[in-house]
Design an enzyme around this catalytic site. Structure first.
Site, mmCIF file in Angstrom:
data_model
loop_
_atom_site.group_PDB
_atom_site.id
_atom_site.type_symbol
_atom_site.label_atom_id
_atom_site.label_comp_id
_atom_site.label_asym_id
_atom_site.label_seq_id
_atom_site.Cartn_x
_atom_site.Cartn_y
_atom_site.Cartn_z
ATOM 1 N N TYR A 14 -9.790 3.490 -4.849
ATOM 2 C CA TYR A 14 -8.919 4.653 -5.026
ATOM 3 C C TYR A 14 -9.069 5.364 -6.366
ATOM 4 O O TYR A 14 -8.544 6.467 -6.528
ATOM 5 C CB TYR A 14 -7.457 4.227 -4.817
ATOM 6 C CG TYR A 14 -7.225 3.747 -3.415
ATOM 7 C CD1 TYR A 14 -7.267 4.628 -2.341
ATOM 8 C CD2 TYR A 14 -6.990 2.399 -3.137
ATOM 9 C CE1 TYR A 14 -7.076 4.194 -1.043
ATOM 10 C CE2 TYR A 14 -6.797 1.951 -1.840
ATOM 11 C CZ TYR A 14 -6.842 2.861 -0.795
ATOM 12 O OH TYR A 14 -6.666 2.426 0.487
ATOM 13 N N GLY B 244 -6.911 5.559 5.358
ATOM 14 C CA GLY B 244 -6.386 6.397 4.292
ATOM 15 C C GLY B 244 -6.885 7.825 4.383
ATOM 16 O O GLY B 244 -7.974 8.091 4.891
ATOM 17 N N GLU C 283 0.821 -1.215 0.000
ATOM 18 C CA GLU C 283 0.000 0.000 0.000
ATOM 19 C C GLU C 283 0.854 1.265 0.000
ATOM 20 O O GLU C 283 0.381 2.342 0.376
ATOM 21 C CB GLU C 283 -0.926 -0.017 1.210
ATOM 22 C CG GLU C 283 -1.874 -1.204 1.222
ATOM 23 C CD GLU C 283 -2.605 -1.338 2.541
ATOM 24 O OE1 GLU C 283 -3.577 -0.591 2.735
ATOM 25 O OE2 GLU C 283 -2.206 -2.190 3.355
ATOM 26 N N ARG D 21 -11.036 3.183 11.716
ATOM 27 C CA ARG D 21 -12.178 3.042 10.809
ATOM 28 C C ARG D 21 -12.655 1.602 10.906
ATOM 29 O O ARG D 21 -11.880 0.672 10.633
ATOM 30 C CB ARG D 21 -11.788 3.384 9.373
ATOM 31 C CG ARG D 21 -12.979 3.601 8.441
ATOM 32 C CD ARG D 21 -12.568 3.627 6.991
ATOM 33 N NE ARG D 21 -12.217 2.298 6.516
ATOM 34 C CZ ARG D 21 -11.091 2.005 5.862
ATOM 35 N NH1 ARG D 21 -10.199 2.933 5.617
ATOM 36 N NH2 ARG D 21 -10.857 0.758 5.460
ATOM 37 N N GLU E 237 -13.374 -5.743 10.050
ATOM 38 C CA GLU E 237 -12.030 -5.406 10.517
ATOM 39 C C GLU E 237 -11.998 -3.978 11.008
ATOM 40 O O GLU E 237 -12.932 -3.196 10.758
ATOM 41 C CB GLU E 237 -10.996 -5.583 9.400
ATOM 42 C CG GLU E 237 -11.217 -4.698 8.188
ATOM 43 C CD GLU E 237 -10.181 -4.932 7.109
ATOM 44 O OE1 GLU E 237 -9.201 -4.169 7.097
ATOM 45 O OE2 GLU E 237 -10.344 -5.861 6.299
ATOM 46 N N SER F 11 -6.412 -2.538 2.029
ATOM 47 C CA SER F 11 -6.751 -2.006 0.705
ATOM 48 C C SER F 11 -7.255 -3.096 -0.240
ATOM 49 O O SER F 11 -7.154 -2.951 -1.452
ATOM 50 C CB SER F 11 -5.553 -1.271 0.082
ATOM 51 O OG SER F 11 -5.217 -0.146 0.857
ATOM 52 N N ASP G 252 -14.894 -1.327 9.611
ATOM 53 C CA ASP G 252 -15.606 -1.772 8.402
ATOM 54 C C ASP G 252 -16.600 -2.870 8.760
ATOM 55 O O ASP G 252 -16.244 -3.840 9.463
ATOM 56 C CB ASP G 252 -14.612 -2.286 7.365
ATOM 57 C CG ASP G 252 -13.687 -1.188 6.867
ATOM 58 O OD1 ASP G 252 -14.029 0.000 7.031
ATOM 59 O OD2 ASP G 252 -12.606 -1.511 6.327
ATOM 60 N N ASN H 153 -9.379 -0.661 10.881
ATOM 61 C CA ASN H 153 -8.172 -0.043 10.321
ATOM 62 C C ASN H 153 -7.706 1.046 11.281
ATOM 63 O O ASN H 153 -8.438 1.995 11.552
ATOM 64 C CB ASN H 153 -8.476 0.580 8.955
ATOM 65 C CG ASN H 153 -8.798 -0.481 7.920
ATOM 66 O OD1 ASN H 153 -7.918 -1.054 7.317
ATOM 67 N ND2 ASN H 153 -10.094 -0.750 7.738
#
Length: 800
Positions: A708, A767, A501, A747, A761, A639, A749, A763
């Site tokens: 992205y 990002g 990443e 974050r 999960e 990602s 998810d 994070n």
């Protein structure tokens, strides 16, 4: 005759100033002073030390060939080699000097030889040597004697002072004489003063009786016409004088000074204030009849005793009382003795050299006088394993007088570790008591981050010890200034890295750098994938060797950035950072372990298996335990790289091969059909949850491209779900965030099937690109990107 480490020394020979001297261990305070003195006398000087230092640079500026490290090929052709007591026989330059039969002296031999043309005042004792030497020198200087001075600490005065050396031209030399390794026996004093004697340096002397005998031998070096002066308040001094008397004593009886009535020169303290101590001096018949009142800008009874010793010497030299009084009233002290380093956030930071129990008690007493009604927080670094062993109970008792204590690891100096001896023993001893509260922080660079949460306004923090603990004082002060944002802060933005990443991280990092206010922050880009910096980036070498940044803003994703690795490095370096700590980062990165934590707190996650192989047995386990469709992804990755949705069992081996290309373990999880959402969380002590983001990729699958590439995914904020479901998502995100121990930002998810959120999960470093979900959610909550970055940064500084 040998050094303490076993190097055979030259005797019955002397050098001349026409020779070239080579000093091994030239970077030390004592040796560097002698090197400067030799250069002042016109001698050629070279020398080596273990590492490069400002001292070596300063010596080169006056013509000394000083270098690091020790190298027999670089020492050239010296006529005389001088070694510090820390140098061992296996030193390559010592080996070469022996091979060439070059004469070798220890440092104290050189000092004694250089003092041969002076009348010497030698000041010895367990405590107070440096201060008493500096006081004596100050008085002689004021009286016009222009003394040469050698002292064990720097004196903050201009030329002719050069730190711990004063190159005076008068007949008198005032020198600090140390009992360690009997080095003071190389001095021939006209006047010898002993401040006190307590058990110390027993790694060499072995027993207190041997230490007393060493002081007896020192006293015997005073000639018949000379004077022996000693502090009569010290029981050790009185015992030593009995031993001296038992072998015939001295031609003149010793002159005693102190606070007790039996002394020849005694003082009565008449005033104690936060800025000075006043005392009346009483003389016996051997001095004048005047009983003046003097004032010193130093505190504690020990410093009054130190002043009395200096006064005694001055009176013997016929210096008028008014000169003595004026010199002491303006005494500037020596470095690292109750030295105020600075103040920030209403907290005063002080540096002090105290390392022996008696010195610690005296320092704390003086600081109580100087800072009444304020908490004293002591950051203590023990000095030497042997000293810690021998003085353990005294150290515990003396530190117990503080209001809060931090103990860090032992500064070993010349010693190797002793089994069973640790600084933790001091901390344990303090923790056995009801007070003071105590922290044990083995790595001194981590002290500021561990200590600051415990500090209160108006605290006085004193860093204390004889090693390198003084380095903590400016570190702590910088942290306090950073927390109060009292100056422009240096922010290291960690970006790039070596994970798949990397490109995403670089985009996030550049965006963060663009919005940090240049008026408030000096921003440095750091790419940990680089060993050395290039093209506007620092590498690891710069991060390790340059002045430490005030805070690190981590925008690294995936391996080594989000898994606790870089967090551990920053903690070792003592650099505060954004985001979660080492353990929460590692837990969140390991999706399978994180799922176990989620189960423990009652959260729902999809059924899953962890595989490390794609053999037939593993494939069969998946078929038995899970239902299609499934998703296969690297257990530690982000990602969606390496992730594959599997709708037919025949596709499972290929999906596993792809996942194993990114990680040694693969997470095989049932694919939950529903609404994909992501819920960001901000904050540390009281986490703040942002609006849930609904993720609707045009392709139907939220892969790397959909994440992205602009326009490939519709991010809807807030998610198009009922209010009660949105509330449940936010509560679930907070629970997951706290369960892993996350801080700063995360974050979470999830997939919502019907009304049930399935946690996929967490994070820990989301990002921050233009298409990233955290900035989108923050924007919907009215938080612009620049404000979001500022919040994340300030949140890290709150922990400073």
């Amino acid at each position: 005759m040998y050094t303490p480490t076993g190097i055979r020394l030259t005797t019955n020979r002397e050098p001349s100033l026409s020779m070239r001297f080579h000093c091994v261990g030239i970077g030390g305070a004592g040796m560097s002073a002698l090197a400067r003195w030799l250069r002042h006398k016109g001698a050629a000087v070279s020398g080596s030390d273990l590492v490069e230092s400002p001292t070596l640079h300063a010596l080169r500026a006056i013509g000394v060939d000083a270098y690091a490290a020790h190298d027999a090929h670089r020492m050239g052709q010296p006529d005389w080699v001088v070694v510090s007591d820390a140098i061992h026989p296996d030193n390559p330059e010592v080996i070469e000097a022996i091979r060439r039969e070059i004469p070798i002296w220890r440092r104290s031999q050189l000092m004694g030889w250089l003092l041969r043309d002076h009348k010497v005042i030698a000041i010895a004792g367990t405590h107070g040597k440096s201060t008493t030497t500096a006081m004596t020198a100050t008085i002689l200087e004021a009286a016009g004697h222009d003394p040469l001075v050698l002292i064990g600490a720097d004196v903050p005065l201009p030329e002719p002072w050069e730190g711990n050396l004063r190159l005076g031209k008068g007949e008198w030399a005032v020198v600090e004489a140390c009992e360690a390794y009997d080095s003071f026996l190389d001095i021939q004093p006209q006047i010898a003063l002993i401040t006190n004697i307590e058990p110390d340096h027993l790694d060499y002397h072995g027993a207190f009786e041997r230490l007393l005998k060493s002081f007896v031998n020192f006293a015997k070096h005073v000639p018949r016409e000379g004077y022996l002066i000693a502090c009569g308040d010290s029981p050790g001094v009185r015992e030593m004088l009995k031993m001296l008397h038992g072998i015939g004593g001295h031609e003149r009886p010793p002159i005693l000074y102190g606070l007790a009535s039996h002394n020849d020169l005694r003082a009565e303290i008449t005033e104690r204030t936060p800025t000075h101590t006043a005392f009346r001096v009483y003389n016996s018949h051997w001095l004048s009849d005047a009983e003046p009142t003097l004032r010193i800008p130093y505190l504690s009874e020990q410093n009054v005793q130190n002043a009395l010793g200096a006064i005694c010497i001055a009176l013997l030299l016929g210096i008028p009382t008014e000169v003595i009084a004026g010199a002491l009233a303006n005494f500037r002290g020596v470095k690292r003795r109750q030295e105020i380093v600075g103040e920030a956030m209403s907290i005063t930071v002080v540096d002090d050299y105290a390392h022996h129990p008696t010195e610690i008690r005296a320092a704390l007493s003086a600081l109580r006088q100087r800072f009444p009604n304020r908490r004293l927080v002591v950051v203590y670094q023990p000095h030497l394993y042997s000293r810690t062993r021998d003085q353990l109970h005294g150290l515990i008792d003396s530190l117990g007088a503080a209001d809060f204590v931090v103990v860090t690891d032992i500064y070993p100096a010349r010693e190797q570790p002793i089994p069973g001896v640790s600084a933790a023993l001091i901390a344990d001893g303090l923790l056995e008591r009801d007070s003071p509260p105590t922290l044990y922080v083995p790595v001194k660079e981590q002290i500021p981050s561990r200590l600051i949460p415990h500090l209160q306004p108006n605290d006085v923090v004193v860093v204390m010890g004889a090693g390198d603990i003084e380095k903590v004082a400016p570190m702590l002060l910088r942290r306090l200034e950073a927390r109060g944002q009292a100056r422009r802060l240096t922010v290291a933005v960690l970006m790039g890295g070596d994970s798949p990443e990397r490109d995403v991280s670089l985009l996030s990092g550049l965006r963060v750098m663009q919005v940090l206010d240049p008026e408030k922050y000096h921003v440095v880009a750091v790419d940990p994938a680089l060993m050395t910096g290039k093209e506007g980036y620092w590498g690891l070498q710069e991060l390790l060797t340059r002045e430490r940044p005030d805070v690190a803003f981590i925008v690294l994703h995936g391996r080594h950035g989000e898994d606790g690795s870089v967090q551990g490095l920053l903690e070792l370096l003592g650099i505060p950072y954004t985001g979660s700590g080492v353990l929460p980062s590692a837990l969140a990165m390991n999706k399978y372990i994180a799922k176990m934590v989620f189960h423990e707190v009652g959260l729902t996650t999809p059924p899953a298996l962890l595989l490390s192989d794609a053999d037939d047995e593993s494939l069969e386990r998946v078929r038995r335990r899970l239902r299609l469709p499934i998703i296969v992804k690297p257990n530690q990755g982000g990602s969606t790289l390496g992730a594959t949705r599997v709708f037919e069992w025949d596709a499972l081996p290929r999906a596993l091969r792809k996942a194993f290309a990114y990680d040694q373990n693969a997470l095989v999880e049932e694919l939950i059909e529903g609404v994909e959402v992501s819920v960001p969380v901000l904050g540390r002590r009281e986490p703040y949850v942002l609006p849930p983001v609904e993720i609707a990729p045009k392709s139907g699958y939220y892969d790397f491209h959909a994440k992205y590439a602009p326009g490939e995914t519709e991010e809807i904020v807030p998610a198009r779900l009922p209010a009660e479901v949105l509330h449940l998502l936010q509560q679930t995100a907070i629970t997951a965030h706290l369960a892993l121990g996350c801080r700063g930002m995360s974050r979470v998810d999830m997939i919502v099937r019907e009304t049930t959120p399935y946690v996929l999960e967490v994070n820990t470093i989301p990002g921050l690109t233009p298409t990233s979900l955290l900035p989108r959610s923050a924007e919907a909550a009215g938080i612009a990107f620049g404000e979001l970055v500022e919040r994340i940064l300030c949140d890290a500084l709150e922990e400073v």
